[in-house]
Design a protein around this motif. Structure first.
Motif, mmCIF file in Angstrom:
data_model
loop_
_atom_site.group_PDB
_atom_site.id
_atom_site.type_symbol
_atom_site.label_atom_id
_atom_site.label_comp_id
_atom_site.label_asym_id
_atom_site.label_seq_id
_atom_site.Cartn_x
_atom_site.Cartn_y
_atom_site.Cartn_z
ATOM 1 N N ASN A 160 0.840 -1.198 0.000
ATOM 2 C CA ASN A 160 0.000 0.000 0.000
ATOM 3 C C ASN A 160 0.878 1.252 0.000
ATOM 4 N N ALA A 161 0.264 2.390 -0.311
ATOM 5 C CA ALA A 161 0.995 3.653 -0.460
ATOM 6 C C ALA A 161 1.691 4.078 0.834
ATOM 7 N N ASP A 162 1.033 3.878 1.971
ATOM 8 C CA ASP A 162 1.629 4.277 3.244
ATOM 9 C C ASP A 162 2.896 3.469 3.542
#
Length: 185
Positions: A160-162
């Motif tokens: 995921n982006a985080d």
């Protein structure tokens, strides 16, 4: 009489030239007689200008590890250091110049986006960008080593982006040169 006046002038100029350093002037001078006190000092100093949004600091008995968040250091795919990180690195350079009894290791890391070959190259170039900035600020380049790990050492998921944001980072290790310390412990 002339000899006495000349003697007084010489004595007065000698006294003016040999003034001792006041306690106020020496209060700011910190000695680092042990590796532990050196590491403690760096930890205290770094905590004055590293905010949690910029990165984090970890202290061990033998070194300081400064982790600069990737999103605050570089734009995605870029090797140009962002202004907010330049300020932090300039402060780091001052600290390293003032206390030269250490070696510095700069590690570049990326997320898993892109090819492994691209990420290795990008992480190497990012680490070298930090090296260039520190040396321009006066830190001796002979004290510094760099390495780009690419995506090989994630600290979070790349799913995921985080997590990817956390993996894009610069890690700076400040390790005291043990031979330069008087260990009295």
């Amino acid at each position: 009489m002339k000899k006495q006046i000349l003697g007084l002038i010489i004595a007065a100029s000698f006294l003016v030239g040999c003034q001792s350093t006041s306690e106020d002037e020496t209060a700011g001078i910190k000695e680092t007689p042990t590796i532990e006190s050196f590491v403690d000092y760096h930890n205290e100093e770094l905590n004055q200008f590293i905010t949690s949004d910029m990165g984090s600091i970890a202290q061990t008995n033998n070194e300081i590890i400064l982790l600069l968040n990737g999103d605050k250091s570089f734009d995605s795919g870029s090797i140009t250091i962002k202004e907010e990180s330049k300020n932090v690195l300039s402060n780091l350079a001052k600290l390293l110049k003032d206390k030269p009894e250490s070696e510095v290791f700069i590690a570049g890391h990326t997320d898993s986006q892109g090819s492994k070959k691209f990420n290795i190259s990008l992480s190497n170039k990012r680490a070298d960008s930090v090296l260039d900035l520190l040396t321009k600020e006066g830190v001796d380049s002979n004290r510094i080593n760099t390495y780009g790990f690419g995506e090989a050492e994630p600290i979070a998921t790349n799913m995921n982006a985080d997590g990817r944001k956390k993996n894009r980072r610069i890690e700076i290790r400040i390790t005291p040169i043990s031979e330069m310390f008087d260990e009295k412990e």
